[in-house]
Design a protein around this motif. Structure first.
Motif, short mmCIF file in Angstrom:
data_model
loop_
_atom_site.label_atom_id
_atom_site.label_comp_id
_atom_site.label_asym_id
_atom_site.label_seq_id
_atom_site.Cartn_x
_atom_site.Cartn_y
_atom_site.Cartn_z
N LEU B 80 0.73 -1.35 0.08
CA LEU B 80 0.01 0.15 0.03
C LEU B 80 0.69 1.32 0.10
O LEU B 80 2.00 1.31 0.66
CB LEU B 80 -0.82 -0.16 1.18
N GLY B 94 2.04 4.41 -9.53
CA GLY B 94 2.27 3.55 -8.49
C GLY B 94 1.42 2.15 -8.84
O GLY B 94 2.19 1.01 -8.62
N LYS B 95 0.33 2.14 -9.54
CA LYS B 95 -0.24 1.12 -10.15
C LYS B 95 0.51 0.41 -10.92
O LYS B 95 0.80 -0.99 -10.94
CB LYS B 95 -1.56 1.34 -10.74
N THR B 100 -0.55 -2.27 -4.53
CA THR B 100 -1.65 -3.00 -4.32
C THR B 100 -3.02 -1.82 -4.09
O THR B 100 -4.08 -1.91 -4.73
CB THR B 100 -1.81 -3.92 -3.24
N GLY B 101 -2.83 -0.61 -3.45
CA GLY B 101 -3.63 0.53 -3.41
C GLY B 101 -2.85 1.67 -2.80
O GLY B 101 -1.63 1.63 -2.65
N TRP B 102 -3.81 2.81 -2.94
CA TRP B 102 -3.34 4.10 -2.64
C TRP B 102 -4.12 4.83 -1.54
O TRP B 102 -5.24 4.73 -1.54
CB TRP B 102 -3.28 4.84 -4.08
N ILE B 103 -3.45 5.17 -0.45
CA ILE B 103 -4.17 6.14 0.72
C ILE B 103 -3.72 7.37 0.79
O ILE B 103 -2.40 7.44 0.66
CB ILE B 103 -3.84 5.21 1.95
#
Lengths: 204, 120
Positions: B80, B94-95, B100-103
């Motif tokens: 993440l 990032g992807k 896997t994900g972005w916060i």
């Protein structure tokens, strides 16, 4: 992006020519920051909010933020970092922009202002909370605090010259500054509560 | 045995906050202060999740994600990104790097744990 999803925005106000200082001036409001490589002046007016002026004196890159920590609503939440999470993100927005403009993290130094006890009707010392946060954050991050003018009963007008690091502070009479207080009170309302968190996206 | 999460951030304040939240949910946490340090800490360690900032000295978070994905042991480990960056093109980078994900910071502990529990 909604206005509450991300707490700090790059200065939205337009620049103006400040004839007293004979250079471009950028005025920032609560919840904003501005970072620059130019020989400008960054101006803000602070009540209980704090502004950190952070600069890399070698790269001549500097910037200022203007923020307030949210006031916790009740004591049921055991989250000890409730307010500091917001403050840390506010500082990081500014620092990241300075790094993008060529500053080096290990050369950063700071000056800090504001945190006055000026908001009527607030049960807690909002300004004092902001002052304590800024001092602790800079100390934790190893960013020297070169000078400060924080606390006390006065709103302040701050002029920061990022090229030289010079700061001019004017302490103002509180009776004449309802605009500052009203702006801060609406800022508190806007940035308090569960919406005060950034967005989440999972990649498929 | 508790599951182990590596958190990577150049801000010690931020690491402290993330670690506090994760330990409160009974995870083991190891910390690193930039991408180079993270690769050293991750080496030979079984990690269930990696949470990384983007803007860091020596090696940024997106380079770290790509470097981790190139290692067989972290090819499928959830990663993440936790950052102040909310720009769509940055998220796409990032992807593509393999996140896997972005916060976006500031994070709320509830949201962070919600995402952690979804991806782990």
């Amino acid at each position: 992006m909604s206005s509450t999803a991300v707490p700090m925005v790059h200065g939205r106000a337009s620049k103006y020519l400040d004839r007293s200082f004979n250079r471009q001036a950028m005025k920032i409001l609560p919840g904003e920051f501005y970072a620059t490589t130019e020989d400008e002046v960054i101006v803000t007016v602070l009540g209980s909010c704090v502004a950190a002026c952070v600069m890399d004196p070698i790269a001549m890159v500097g910037g200022m933020n203007h923020f307030m920590l949210p006031v916790k609503q009740g004591d049921r939440d055991p989250d000890v970092f409730f307010a500091a999470r917001y403050g840390a993100a506010a500082m990081e927005y500014l620092i990241n922009n300075l790094l993008h403009l060529g500053a080096q993290r290990d050369r950063l130094v700071a000056k800090a202002f504001g945190g006055g006890n000026v908001l009527p009707g607030m049960s807690s010392d909002v300004g004092g909370q902001n002052v304590a946060f800024v001092r602790t954050f800079l100390s934790n991050e190893g960013i020297p605090l070169w000078s400060e003018d924080m606390g006390g009963p006065h709103p302040r007008k701050v002029y920061f010259f990022p090229h030289t690091g010079q700061v001019l502070v004017k302490r103002m009479e509180r009776a004449h500054n309802n605009t500052v207080l009203n702006r801060e009170l609406s800022y508190i309302k806007e940035f308090t509560g569960p919406s005060m968190a950034g967005e989440v996206e999972l990649f498929s | 045995m508790a599951r182990c999460i590596l958190t990577v951030d150049d801000s010690s304040t931020m690491r402290q906050m993330i670690t506090f939240t994760l330990k409160g949910a009974n995870f083991d946490v190891v910390e690193a202060e930039d991408g180079v340090h993270a690769l050293e800490v991750a080496k030979g360690r079984k990690l269930d999740l990696i949470i990384t900032d983007v803007n860091m000295p020596r090696m940024d978070g997106l380079t770290l994600v790509a470097r981790l994905r190139a290692l067989p042991e972290f090819k499928f480990t959830p990663i993440l990104v936790l950052t102040t960056e909310s720009d769509q093109s940055m998220k796409m980078r990032g992807k593509e790097a393999g996140a896997t994900g972005w916060i976006v910071k500031p994070f709320s502990p509830e949201k962070l744990m919600d995402v952690v529990n979804k991806v782990i």
